[in-house]
Design a protein around this motif. Structure first.
Motif, mmCIF file in Angstrom:
data_model
loop_
_atom_site.group_PDB
_atom_site.id
_atom_site.type_symbol
_atom_site.label_atom_id
_atom_site.label_comp_id
_atom_site.label_asym_id
_atom_site.label_seq_id
_atom_site.Cartn_x
_atom_site.Cartn_y
_atom_site.Cartn_z
ATOM 1 N N TYR A 88 43.726 34.515 38.179
ATOM 2 C CA TYR A 88 43.286 33.716 37.045
ATOM 3 C C TYR A 88 41.765 33.765 36.937
ATOM 4 N N PRO A 89 41.225 33.546 35.735
ATOM 5 C CA PRO A 89 39.769 33.603 35.562
ATOM 6 C C PRO A 89 38.996 32.661 36.476
ATOM 7 N N TYR A 90 39.559 31.481 36.767
ATOM 8 C CA TYR A 90 38.823 30.564 37.642
ATOM 9 C C TYR A 90 38.648 31.136 39.047
ATOM 10 N N ARG A 91 39.494 32.100 39.442
ATOM 11 C CA ARG A 91 39.374 32.728 40.763
ATOM 12 C C ARG A 91 38.521 34.001 40.693
ATOM 13 N N SER A 92 38.783 34.858 39.726
ATOM 14 C CA SER A 92 38.026 36.105 39.606
ATOM 15 C C SER A 92 36.590 35.840 39.165
ATOM 16 N N GLY A 93 36.376 34.715 38.484
ATOM 17 C CA GLY A 93 35.051 34.388 37.975
ATOM 18 C C GLY A 93 34.817 34.796 36.537
#
Length: 498
Positions: A84-89
């Motif tokens: 998810y974007p919150y993990r990949s940045g």
């Protein structure tokens, strides 16, 4: 006798290798650029004909509940990484070649292409990328795990306005990067070049398992005429012409697989990175649907999603199962018999059983988040929000989560597909609200920023104008001067006529 046994041993070994290759299905992930369901006939889109896309759905499984992210970068990185974007940045959109600095770093992020290579797949990609600057990293696609590639470079920032104009061309007179370097193809239509490159790649690799990522440039703006419709002038005529061309290219791909007699061993996943661009509306199943790009409403993130492989994937069926883009990494790895890189954490769940016809997969909910450009800070590119708003949904209900990690709105999509009737304060839906709100506890307190090895500043790159971290909306230590004011949706009262 020994010679005969040796010959038999060699023959059996080759036969086993051939069977293993056949057992590994080819996989093609087709990703459109800015096209919602409302422009596809088999989803109920009106004022448009998409016969080859409709045929693909008839020969496969059409999903009603598949989530992309609301904009280009978050969707594409979610697919590549399985995160998810919150993990990949990569919460916010960022054009690496145009703005500089941040890029998708192969040393710090997982890649579906490398996963597929690890079990013997030959890999290729053609179309739009924009996650790396090929002037700085000309072999970026190889580093990410692609054996061959044919990419529009993305608009490359430059002090030279002529070069900026040249590199912006993805359609007519396209500026394309291959292993031979970047150059303009005068008089050519970019989508034809990307498509033919992949057809040639398939011909060359038809006897071994291959993985193809096909991020079509179409139908993202600028809206243009096409070889099929050279005389279109207005916005809607050009948009329809570009959708018709997507249909044509989809048909070419399927026909080529049939001609090579590998269609029944090739899984095609056909989808889009987000909804249609704003200002381009169409009717779907009797109601008007506005272009939803950058929005977390269903018209922005509930993507067209078709999976087809005759003899393997059920045909002519519609699935209500929930899947999202992070699931594709694990799903393709499962079909290929690959193990994910243990150095990374993944958010996706395998949808293999759902692809094969199971009514429900491993998912309790799916999620979408992210859009708009990030900010350049003194420590690098960072997201605008401390915790970005997002949506989670199951097969029926959808919850909006605000930037303060609170449940904000709740909708019954079965009764209210246009998301007009907020049920957040309706006590009859408290159990639904409580169940979906449990997802909030799984999210980190703070979204990650893009992770990459810092590079020297380029003359065309964006300049740092914010201090690291504390510029973010929602940050507990954020100074007043960096707070982003919400835009009021209330209309100004009209002045009385004198």
């Amino acid at each position: 006798m020994i010679k005969s046994l040796f010959t038999l041993f060699i023959f059996c070994g080759l036969a086993l290798q051939a069977r293993e290759a056949t057992d590994k299905p080819n996989i093609i992930f087709v990703l459109l650029d800015d096209l919602g369901k409302e422009w596809i006939n088999c989803y109920g889109g009106e004022n448009i004909k998409t016969p080859r896309i409709d045929q693909l759905a008839e020969q496969g499984l059409k999903f009603d509940n598949a989530y992309s992210m609301p904009q280009c970068t978050p969707s594409r990185v979610s697919f590549m990484t399985g995160q998810y974007p919150y993990r990949s940045g990569w919460v916010n959109h960022w054009d690496s070649p145009r703005w500089g600095a941040a890029y998708y770093d192969w040393n710090k992020n997982p890649s579906i292409a490398r996963t597929m290579q690890s079990v013997g797949y030959t890999t290729a990609v053609a179309g739009k990328w924009q996650l790396n600057d090929f002037r700085i990293h000309p072999d970026a696609m190889v580093k990410h795990g692609f054996d061959d590639y044919c990419m529009w470079t993305g608009g490359e920032g430059s002090k030279d306005k002529k070069h900026k104009n040249i590199s912006n061309q993805r359609y007519w007179n396209p500026y394309i990067h291959t292993k031979e370097g970047s150059k303009t193809y005068p008089g050519k239509f970019g989508p034809d070049i990307y498509n033919q490159f992949l057809l040639d790649f398939i011909s060359e690799n038809k006897d071994k398992p291959f993985f193809i990522y096909y991020p079509m440039a179409l139908p993202h703006g600028p809206l243009v005429h096409t070889p099929l419709k050279p005389n279109v002038k207005d916005k809607y005529a050009k948009h329809k012409a570009m959708v018709h061309y997507i249909d044509l290219l989809t048909g070419k791909l399927v026909d080529h697989l049939n001609d090579l007699k590998i269609r029944e061993n090739t899984i095609i996943v056909w989808t889009c990175d987000n909804g249609t661009s704003g200002g381009i509306n169409n009717n779907m199943n009797g109601r008007e649907v506005k272009g939803g790009k950058t929005q977390t409403t269903e018209n922005g993130v509930n993507a067209p999603f078709i999976v087809s492989c005759p003899g393997l994937i059920p045909e002519g069926k519609t699935s209500k199962a929930i899947v999202d883009f992070t699931d594709m990494h694990q799903t393709f790895a499962d079909f290929a018999g690959a193990k994910l890189d243990p150095n990374y954490t993944y958010d996706g769940k395998s949808a293999k059983e759902v692809f094969l016809g199971a009514p429900k997969g491993q998912r309790e909910w799916i999620m979408a988040m992210g859009s708009h450009p990030a900010r350049m800070t003194d420590k690098g590119v960072e997201n605008v929000y401390y915790f970005r708003d997002r949506v989670v949904r199951d097969t029926r209900y959808k919850l909006f989560i605000s930037t303060d990690r609170k449940a904000e709105k709740l909708y019954d999509l079965e009764k209210d597909p246009a998301e007009l009737n907020d049920l957040i304060n309706n006590p009859e839906y408290k159990a639904v609200l409580d169940r979906l709100s449990q997802a909030i506890e799984t999210f980190p307190e703070t979204d990650n920023d893009p992770t990459y090895t810092k590079l020297d500043t380029n003359p065309w790159g964006k300049k740092a104008t914010f201090p690291s971290k504390i510029h973010k909306q929602g940050h507990p230590d954020q100074p007043e001067k960096f707070k982003v004011k919400a835009i009021s949706k209330k209309k100004k009262p009209k002045k009385e006529k004198k």
